[in-house]
Motif scaffolding. Structure first.
Motif, PDB file in Angstrom:
ATOM      1  N   PRO A 142       0.930  -0.864  -0.060  1.00 17.03           N
ATOM      2  CA  PRO A 142      -0.214  -0.326  -0.044  1.00 17.03           C
ATOM      3  C   PRO A 142       0.967   1.177  -0.015  1.00 17.03           C
ATOM      4  O   PRO A 142       1.874   0.997   0.503  1.00 17.03           O
ATOM      5  N   GLN A 143       0.063   2.388  -0.879  1.00 17.88           N
ATOM      6  CA  GLN A 143       0.913   3.419  -1.306  1.00 17.88           C
ATOM      7  C   GLN A 143       0.457   4.609  -0.120  1.00 17.88           C
ATOM      8  O   GLN A 143      -1.000   4.840  -0.542  1.00 17.88           O
ATOM      9  N   PRO A 144       0.657   5.925   0.241  1.00 19.02           N
ATOM     10  CA  PRO A 144       0.238   6.407   0.568  1.00 19.02           C
ATOM     11  C   PRO A 144      -0.655   7.023  -0.419  1.00 19.02           C
ATOM     12  O   PRO A 144      -0.274   7.058  -1.491  1.00 19.02           O
ATOM     13  N   LEU A 145      -2.350   8.311  -0.389  1.00 11.70           N
ATOM     14  CA  LEU A 145      -2.807   8.479  -1.139  1.00 11.70           C
ATOM     15  C   LEU A 145      -2.783  10.437  -0.814  1.00 11.70           C
ATOM     16  O   LEU A 145      -3.069  10.651   0.279  1.00 11.70           O
ATOM     17  N   ALA A 146      -3.268  11.075  -2.202  1.00 12.81           N
ATOM     18  CA  ALA A 146      -2.518  12.696  -2.216  1.00 12.81           C
ATOM     19  C   ALA A 146      -4.464  12.333  -1.755  1.00 12.81           C
ATOM     20  O   ALA A 146      -5.544  13.403  -0.949  1.00 12.81           O
ATOM     21  N   ARG A 147      -4.781  12.192  -2.972  1.00 11.94           N
ATOM     22  CA  ARG A 147      -6.391  12.142  -3.591  1.00 11.94           C
ATOM     23  C   ARG A 147      -7.131  11.941  -4.681  1.00 11.94           C
ATOM     24  O   ARG A 147      -6.531  11.410  -5.590  1.00 11.94           O
ATOM     25  N   PHE A 148      -8.707  11.896  -4.562  1.00 14.38           N
ATOM     26  CA  PHE A 148      -9.415  11.078  -5.499  1.00 14.38           C
ATOM     27  C   PHE A 148      -9.695  12.622  -6.488  1.00 14.38           C
ATOM     28  O   PHE A 148     -10.056  13.569  -5.840  1.00 14.38           O
ATOM     29  N   VAL A 149      -9.796  12.143  -7.602  1.00 13.07           N
ATOM     30  CA  VAL A 149      -9.880  12.415  -8.815  1.00 13.07           C
ATOM     31  C   VAL A 149     -11.306  12.289  -9.221  1.00 13.07           C
ATOM     32  O   VAL A 149     -11.511  10.914  -9.906  1.00 13.07           O
ATOM     33  N   GLU A 150     -12.197  13.390  -9.574  1.00 18.15           N
ATOM     34  CA  GLU A 150     -13.128  13.119 -10.808  1.00 18.15           C
ATOM     35  C   GLU A 150     -12.980  12.307 -12.707  1.00 18.15           C
ATOM     36  O   GLU A 150     -11.469  13.311 -12.205  1.00 18.15           O
ATOM     37  N   LYS A 151     -14.209  12.068 -12.323  1.00 15.78           N
ATOM     38  CA  LYS A 151     -13.400  10.834 -14.130  1.00 15.78           C
ATOM     39  C   LYS A 151     -13.412  12.668 -15.133  1.00 15.78           C
ATOM     40  O   LYS A 151     -14.001  13.575 -14.939  1.00 15.78           O
ATOM     41  N   PRO A 152     -11.761  12.729 -15.415  1.00 19.29           N
ATOM     42  CA  PRO A 152     -11.098  13.470 -16.147  1.00 19.29           C
ATOM     43  C   PRO A 152     -11.757  13.999 -18.334  1.00 19.29           C
ATOM     44  O   PRO A 152     -12.204  12.364 -18.645  1.00 19.29           O
ATOM     45  N   ASP A 153     -11.586  14.762 -18.574  1.00 19.56           N
ATOM     46  CA  ASP A 153     -12.545  14.724 -20.044  1.00 19.56           C
ATOM     47  C   ASP A 153     -11.109  13.906 -20.796  1.00 19.56           C
ATOM     48  O   ASP A 153      -9.894  13.215 -20.244  1.00 19.56           O
ATOM     49  N   ALA A 154     -10.433  13.821 -22.542  1.00 20.40           N
ATOM     50  CA  ALA A 154     -10.001  13.048 -22.809  1.00 20.40           C
ATOM     51  C   ALA A 154      -8.120  13.642 -22.811  1.00 20.40           C
ATOM     52  O   ALA A 154      -6.967  13.363 -22.355  1.00 20.40           O
ATOM     53  N   ALA A 155      -8.093  15.243 -22.685  1.00 21.81           N
ATOM     54  CA  ALA A 155      -7.145  15.285 -22.826  1.00 21.81           C
ATOM     55  C   ALA A 155      -6.342  15.477 -21.100  1.00 21.81           C
ATOM     56  O   ALA A 155      -4.810  15.347 -21.051  1.00 21.81           O
ATOM     57  N   ARG A 156      -7.237  15.881 -19.545  1.00 22.52           N
ATOM     58  CA  ARG A 156      -6.273  15.305 -18.816  1.00 22.52           C
ATOM     59  C   ARG A 156      -6.221  13.774 -18.256  1.00 22.52           C
ATOM     60  O   ARG A 156      -5.471  13.954 -17.950  1.00 22.52           O
ATOM     61  N   ALA A 157      -6.625  13.113 -19.043  1.00 23.75           N
ATOM     62  CA  ALA A 157      -6.584  11.922 -19.031  1.00 23.75           C
ATOM     63  C   ALA A 157      -4.837  11.308 -19.229  1.00 23.75           C
ATOM     64  O   ALA A 157      -4.666  10.678 -19.192  1.00 23.75           O
TER      65      ALA A 157
END
Length: 479
Positions: free
Chosen positions: A174-189
């Motif tokens: 297990p690794q440290p988690l910074a944050r949850f990210v919402e479903k992105p658009d294609a460019a952000r993905a």
């Protein structure tokens, strides 16, 4: 010597009714119960994956309409659940997980709980089990462990998990988690894929009951009184636990991510890189089926001529589907509905369902086969004053003792033997024999044999709806 890990208690979420795989997945028979890949349903594959040494029998959360499907499919793979909780209404993942948590916390606060959707595909069971075992010590130490999938492409259909600085997306711990990210658009993905420190959010969680119970008290205390009331008012029903409807209906419709995970500090993410898909659309099914050299997948009675990057799928044995010169196409044919779309547009299937609902087409929500606790039936022909059905009754199963106001019925047994009650007469009806049920007669059909019994039913009358039933006795306690 390292102490053995405690049993993992699987919590299978099987109440969803998604439409992204319409027409195969519908509200009355969603994708988790369908045989999308292979000879077992996704639900059966999930239950089998989380069974055996190291696992307790599963707790299943599902809806009223699916309870007998759950029992039947578990029995088919020779599994017995710890309990089946019936959710009176869909209320997303937070209330479902809270109910399971409160039950297990009362029995064993240190119970190790694994929450998993029942509609995912994870081909490498051994690799997944090793990953669970690697994550267990952190969960036992008091962390909420979520599982992240190493991304293979810039996917816009998933939420993401951003790792903390210095974390390793390919680690086996297990690794440290910074944050949850919402479903992105294609460019952000594409940017997140290139960055290398983002994982797909699998919606799978591991924690102890006491840890999650405390998380609800800290971050979502308003949910707990309704959960406790729904559990206190729960009633046993034929082996199910039916949660109390009134307090359950007043609960918020909220996901575990929003209610708990995004607010918690004791989070860790366990990377997983051995193959996973939520089969969230036909493009995902195409990818998992293994396209041939031209990128084409044919399933069932489907055939391709000079096609590329195409999925052709026939779900009806008597329906031949042929594609010629197609590119980037999904075509799924069923007995009552056909979907044709660009593969790249397959996430828009929900628009088709919305259109059909607006036009009050039953295909929007109703599966061609109507599954009942005793078996299933399907309509073969429907006319103005008649209907022809095929009915399959499971071994030892029985329809309710009933009558109809508006129709009479003719039954012809084509496989097996039926025990038929018509008013005061009870008789056996064998293959190639028939019997007439007059309008208003009190009747019942049973399968006394050890194999499924199949009959053809011809209904005639002024009204042929399924609500024209008066039940007098029913072994499944339906009203």
């Amino acid at each position: 010597m390292t102490a053995p890990l405690p049993l993992i208690h699987p919590i299978l979420l099987a109440g969803g009714s998604g439409t992204r795989l319409w027409p195969l997945s519908r509200q009355s028979y969603p994708k988790q119960f369908s045989k999308l890949m292979g000879e077992e349903s996704l639900f059966q594959a999930s239950a089998r994956r989380l069974s055996g040494p190291g696992f307790a029998p599963p707790t299943v959360l599902t809806g009223e309409d699916f309870r007998f499907i759950v029992v039947e499919q578990l029995a088919a793979i020779e599994q017995a659940p710890q309990r089946i909780l019936i959710e009176p209404q869909e209320r997303n993942t937070a209330p479902a997980i809270a109910a399971a948590t409160q039950l297990l916390a009362a029995e064993d606060p240190q119970a190790l709980m694994l929450v998993a959707p029942s509609d995912h595909m994870i081909p490498d069971v051994d690799a997944f089990t090793r990953t669970l075992r690697a994550a267990a010590p952190r969960a036992l130490a008091g962390d909420l462990v979520t599982f992240g999938i190493l991304p293979e492409h810039p996917e816009t259909g998933y939420g993401y998990l951003e790792l903390a600085p210095g974390a390793d997306a390919r680690a086996d711990s297990p690794q440290p988690l910074a944050r949850f990210v919402e479903k992105p658009d294609a460019a952000r993905a594409a940017q997140m894929l290139a960055a290398g420190h983002f994982l797909w959010n699998a919606g799978i969680f591991l924690f102890t009951a006491v840890t999650m119970a405390e998380a609800f008290r800290q971050h979502a205390p308003d949910i707990l009184p309704g959960i406790d009331a729904a559990l206190a008012g729960a009633e046993p029903d034929l082996g199910f636990t039916r949660l109390a409807a009134a307090p359950w209906g007043a609960l918020p419709d909220i996901s575990i991510d929003y209610a708990i995970m995004e607010k918690s500090a004791n989070l860790a993410v366990m990377p997983y890189a051995s193959g996973w898909s939520d089969l969230g659309g036909w493009e995902a099914v195409w990818a998992e089926e293994g396209p041939d050299a031209s990128g084409t997948v044919c399933t069932g009675a489907a055939h391709a001529i000079d096609c590329t990057d195409t999925l052709l799928r026939s779900e009806s044995a008597g329906l031949e589907l042929v594609g010629i010169g197609l590119d980037d196409i999904v075509a799924v044919a069923m007995a009552d509905a056909v979907l044709v779309a660009r593969k790249s547009d397959s996430q828009r299937v929900k628009e088709a369902v919305a259109l059909l609902k607006e036009r009050k087409a039953k295909q929007a929500t109703q599966f061609p086969r109507d599954h009942r606790p005793w078996g299933w039936f399907e309509s073969l022909v429907i006319g103005t004053r008649f209907q022809v059905k095929r009915i399959v009754v499971n071994p030892g199963a029985s329809l309710s003792l009933q009558s109809h106001h508006h129709r009479s019925e003719h039954w012809i047994v084509v496989e097996g033997t039926a025990r038929v009650t018509v008013d005061d007469t009870v008789q056996l009806v064998s293959e190639n024999q028939s019997i007439y049920v007059p309008l208003g007669a009190v009747h019942r059909m049973e399968n006394p044999g050890k194999l499924p019994m199949v009959l053809i039913e011809v209904q005639t009358g002024s009204y042929l709806g399924e609500d024209d039933i008066i039940r007098y006795e029913d072994v499944y306690a339906r009203s």
